[in-house]
Design a protein around this motif. Structure first.
Motif, mmCIF file in Angstrom:
data_model
loop_
_atom_site.group_PDB
_atom_site.id
_atom_site.type_symbol
_atom_site.label_atom_id
_atom_site.label_comp_id
_atom_site.label_asym_id
_atom_site.label_seq_id
_atom_site.Cartn_x
_atom_site.Cartn_y
_atom_site.Cartn_z
ATOM 1 N N THR A 86 0.808 -1.222 0.000
ATOM 2 C CA THR A 86 0.000 0.000 0.000
ATOM 3 C C THR A 86 0.840 1.269 0.000
ATOM 4 O O THR A 86 0.293 2.361 0.111
ATOM 5 C CB THR A 86 -0.927 0.011 1.235
ATOM 6 N N GLN A 89 0.657 6.868 -0.427
ATOM 7 C CA GLN A 89 -0.309 5.886 0.066
ATOM 8 C C GLN A 89 -1.112 5.361 -1.121
ATOM 9 O O GLN A 89 -1.843 6.096 -1.770
ATOM 10 C CB GLN A 89 -1.234 6.529 1.100
ATOM 11 N N ALA A 143 -3.768 2.693 -3.090
ATOM 12 C CA ALA A 143 -4.877 1.746 -2.970
ATOM 13 C C ALA A 143 -4.538 0.495 -3.767
ATOM 14 O O ALA A 143 -4.063 0.581 -4.901
ATOM 15 C CB ALA A 143 -6.164 2.374 -3.495
ATOM 16 N N LEU A 144 -4.762 -0.661 -3.166
ATOM 17 C CA LEU A 144 -4.438 -1.899 -3.861
ATOM 18 C C LEU A 144 -5.379 -2.092 -5.055
ATOM 19 O O LEU A 144 -6.598 -1.920 -4.932
ATOM 20 C CB LEU A 144 -4.569 -3.093 -2.911
#
Length: 795
Positions: free
Chosen positions: A491, A691, A693-694
């Motif tokens: 992430t 950061q 997002a998968l």
């Protein structure tokens, strides 16, 4: 540390030439930064004496000199030096001599008078930078003697770059000790026999600073001739070590410091009153120093005082009022041991950097003061005469640095180096470095000498063994075993991905100082909460940066001044701000920032010349956000800090929280920074843009999408982000995409009104949408726009 090669060779037998010596020193950790060869081409230069000096008949600034050079008759030399005079002894380059600059000396007629050689300055001979006049030699210099022989040439001035843990090598003796161990040669210690007292006078000393000054030595010498000339051999060694000779007394203290490593000071004893006191300064006290400055002190400084006041900053610089002059007849010599912690950073606080502070803040041998006093006394008596008194030594034995033995294991040495070194060789190296060595079952126990502050743990001894044994003798082998790479969460984007993305957008990475001038932050209105440095490297690097942009824009301006028309820079780095009242610890944040000016694209044949604008840089920023797989979480809201243009600035938010800014720099700021064109910039928190997002795989819907286009008018002040948010909130999951495909503003719509044309892409994953479904979604979007954004649907 600069020193004379001949001086070093006098203290230790070195069996190799200069190049091999330089290589060996460098490989042993004493990096040679520069070598200046001196006097290597002085064949044909002799000591000459001007026996007659008359004005030139045809030139006001020239003189005709008759110079004795050891031949049967004086030579006629035409000279323009201002200090040419009868009786002066100076270097004479005879006919046929080739000077260091390649010029060959020939007979020449100067304004009608034939000259048979050249009287020389030190610069012309390549042995000093002084070109103000002829190099003046002592009156006792033997006429006709080759100058190289008389001056101890050829020689070399060598500069060593020392690491802070090797203060013992800030002296020629310290370097000689290392050279003795490196080559296994005999060390010839400088003369240091005690000088017997002739008079009984002494000056007492009291130590009131505890561990900061546990040893102080002093000695009075009466009846000296302070006007005596520094002998040539000493003056030349000082010059070749980067020190300009001043006077005999000062030169002796400088010479002893360079030779032994112990800083010293000489006082005019008649200017002192009562016993010497080494103590902490009192708040507000002032002392006039040798350089004429008069700093205000506090209790962080050690001072040398007597009953009447202060006479110097301990370990930094002596006082002006008690300095020695040509009128001094009684001198008080001082040599003391000051703890590194008591001197460290104090000189820098006052904008000073002295040879003494440089040594004391790194560490000086606590056993050296008495030896330095004896050596300086012998030199002063030899040069200036006098009657010495006894050496007085005041010691707080409990506060002197202790020398603890350090264990060295044979197995540990072999494991770290990967080779086996014979026990006899290990012992030889340790003993050659002055250590007391005791054999043990596992290896050795070595007690370091008093001048080696850096020997404290086993790894220190291993380093000493391998650097003397030779790093080049340690074989290069590939590491064995499995190396596990760092484990990074999926992430989080790696910094290298963000860097690569900006490089792909034609930005170049810059690295700027984390220290900046306080005035620069004030210009940007970014000085609030700035963390000031207690001991800045310079006045221009006095505070920690609160933003990356001041440094980046300074770099951009430097490139613009060097005729770079298109500049695009970015930087990863940390910014610093003061803590809170509850926790005053400074806070660090990782940021990524970029600046751009000039053309939007590099000059080429396929596109028109266009200046970079807000939307170009916004696109660059959005390319970073796309890497997070959550570009929709980012939004742009008009506004920003005062240093941004109010009409071309936006706050960048992620999930509603402000994570940075983007926009054009304010015109007033550009004017203060002397920039004559628009500059666009962005700066974001790294945590927000890294950061990720998968990604989630989904099958392509089997059902077709439906598109409905809307055109509406709304106030200019309403941002597009608010429009899109209102539509998505109203329509819900059926809306898969919003496309802005037209924008118009003009006199037909009225003042502060714009028209937007938007396409709504509708799709359901479980069924085919009907016209009624699409109309209902369109109606919801229109209603939301009318109520939230004050929009009006166009016909």
């Amino acid at each position: 540390m600069k020193f004379s090669e001949n001086w070093l060779r006098e203290l230790v037998d070195i069996p190799v030439d200069r190049d091999a010596l330089m290589h060996r020193l460098t490989m042993a950790g004493l990096e040679v930064e520069g070598v200046e060869a001196l006097g290597g081409t002085l064949a044909g230069v002799v000591v000459g004496e001007i026996v007659a000096c008359t004005p030139h008949p045809n030139a006001d600034k020239l003189r005709v000199c008759e110079v004795a050079a050891g031949g049967s008759a004086p030579l006629v030399i035409v000279c323009g030096a201002p200090n040419a005079r009868t009786g002066l002894k100076a270097p004479l380059a005879t006919i046929g001599t080739t000077m260091p600059n390649g010029m060959e000396i020939k007979r020449a007629a100067l304004r009608g008078v034939e000259s048979n050689g050249m009287l020389c300055s030190a610069k012309e001979l390549g042995i000093d930078a002084d070109a103000s006049g002829l190099m003046e030699l002592p009156a006792g210099a033997p006429v006709g003697t080759p100058l190289a022989q008389y001056l101890g040439l050829p020689d070399a001035s060598i500069e060593i770059k020392l690491t802070p843990n090797r203060p013992d090598c800030l002296s020629v003796l310290g370097l000689a000790r290392d050279a003795s161990a490196l080559f296994g040669s005999a060390l010839h210690e400088p003369a240091g026999a005690p000088v017997a007292a002739v008079v009984d006078r002494t000056r007492a000393a009291t130590l009131d600073a505890g561990v900061d000054c546990p040893r102080y030595c002093g000695r009075l010498i009466e009846g000296i001739d302070a006007s005596a000339k520094t002998p040539l051999w000493m003056a030349e060694r000082l010059r070749r070590s980067g020190v300009r000779p001043v006077s005999a007394l000062v030169d002796v203290t400088q010479y002893v410091m360079l030779e032994l490593g112990q800083p010293m000071h000489a006082y005019d004893d008649t200017k002192l009153d009562g016993p010497i006191s080494v103590r902490r300064a009192r708040a507000g006290e002032r002392v006039k120093l040798l350089d004429g400055s008069e700093p205000a002190l506090d209790d962080a400084f050690l001072v040398i005082a007597d009953r009447t006041g202060l006479h110097g900053l301990a370990g930094i610089m002596g006082g002006h009022d008690s300095r020695v002059t040509d009128a001094t007849t009684t001198v008080f010599l001082e040599a003391a041991h000051f703890a590194p912690g008591a001197i460290m950073g104090r000189a820098r606080r006052l904008g000073l950097h002295t040879d003494a502070s440089h040594r004391f803040e790194r560490g000086v041998d606590p056993e050296l003061p008495r030896r330095a006093i004896e050596r300086a006394t012998a030199l002063i008596l030899e040069i200036a005469g006098g009657r010495p008194g006894p050496v007085t030594e005041t010691v707080i034995a409990a506060d002197l640095p202790a020398r603890a033995p350090v264990a060295l294991r044979r197995t540990r040495l072999a494991r770290l180096l990967g080779i086996d070194i014979a026990d006899t060789e290990v012992e030889r190296i340790l003993r050659a470095l002055g250590m007391q060595v005791e054999a043990t079952a596992e290896g050795w126990r070595a007690t370091p000498p008093s001048h080696r502050f850096d020997i404290q743990i086993e790894e220190d001894l291993i380093e000493e063994v391998v650097r003397v044994h030779g790093y080049e003798r340690v074989p290069t082998r590939a590491p064995r075993g499995e190396l596990l790479g760092p484990s990074l969460p999926e992430t989080r984007l790696e910094a290298s991905r963000l860097r690569a993305q900006l490089v792909a957008r034609d930005y170049a990475e810059a690295i700027c100082y984390a220290f900046v001038p306080h005035e620069l932050l004030r210009t940007w209105q970014l000085d609030e909460g700035a963390v000031a440095l207690a001991n800045p490297l310079s006045a221009d690097l006095g505070v920690m940066r609160t933003s990356l942009l001041p440094g980046l824009v300074t770099a951009l301006a430097a490139n613009r001044r060097r005729q770079q028309p298109r500049v695009r820079l970015f930087e990863f780095g940390r910014v610093f701000s003061g803590g809170t009242a509850a926790d005053p610890t400074p806070v660090e944040h990782d940021r990524i920032a970029g600046v751009a000016c000039g053309r939007a694209v590099a000059e080429n044949w396929a596109s028109e010349a266009r200046a970079v604008d807000f939307f170009d840089v916004k696109g660059d920023a959005e390319s970073l956000f796309a890497l997070t797989n959550a570009a929709g979480a980012f939004s742009f809201t008009p506004g920003g800090p005062a240093w941004l243009h109010p009409g071309q600035a936006a706050e960048v938010r992620r999930d509603g929280a402000v994570v940075g800014w983007i926009g054009a720099l304010h015109p007033d700021l550009l004017a203060r920074l002397d920039l004559d064109e628009d500059v666009f910039a962005f700066e974001f928190d790294v945590a927000a843009v890294s950061q990720r997002a998968l990604p989630r795989a989904e099958a392509v819907s089997r059902y077709p999408s439906v598109r409905r286009d809307l055109s509406f008018e709304l106030p200019e002040a309403v941002p597009y982000a608010a429009v899109e948010a209102a539509i998505r909130d109203a329509v819900g999951e059926t809306l898969t995409q919003v496309v802005l495909f037209d924008r118009y503003a003009g006199p037909n719509l009225g003042h502060d009104v714009k028209s937007l044309a938007i396409g709504l892409i509708l799709q359901d994953r479980s069924r085919t949408l009907t016209d009624q479904d699409a109309d209902r979604c369109t109606a919801l979007a229109v209603a939301a726009l009318e109520s939230v954004c004050k929009a009006k649907l166009r016909g």
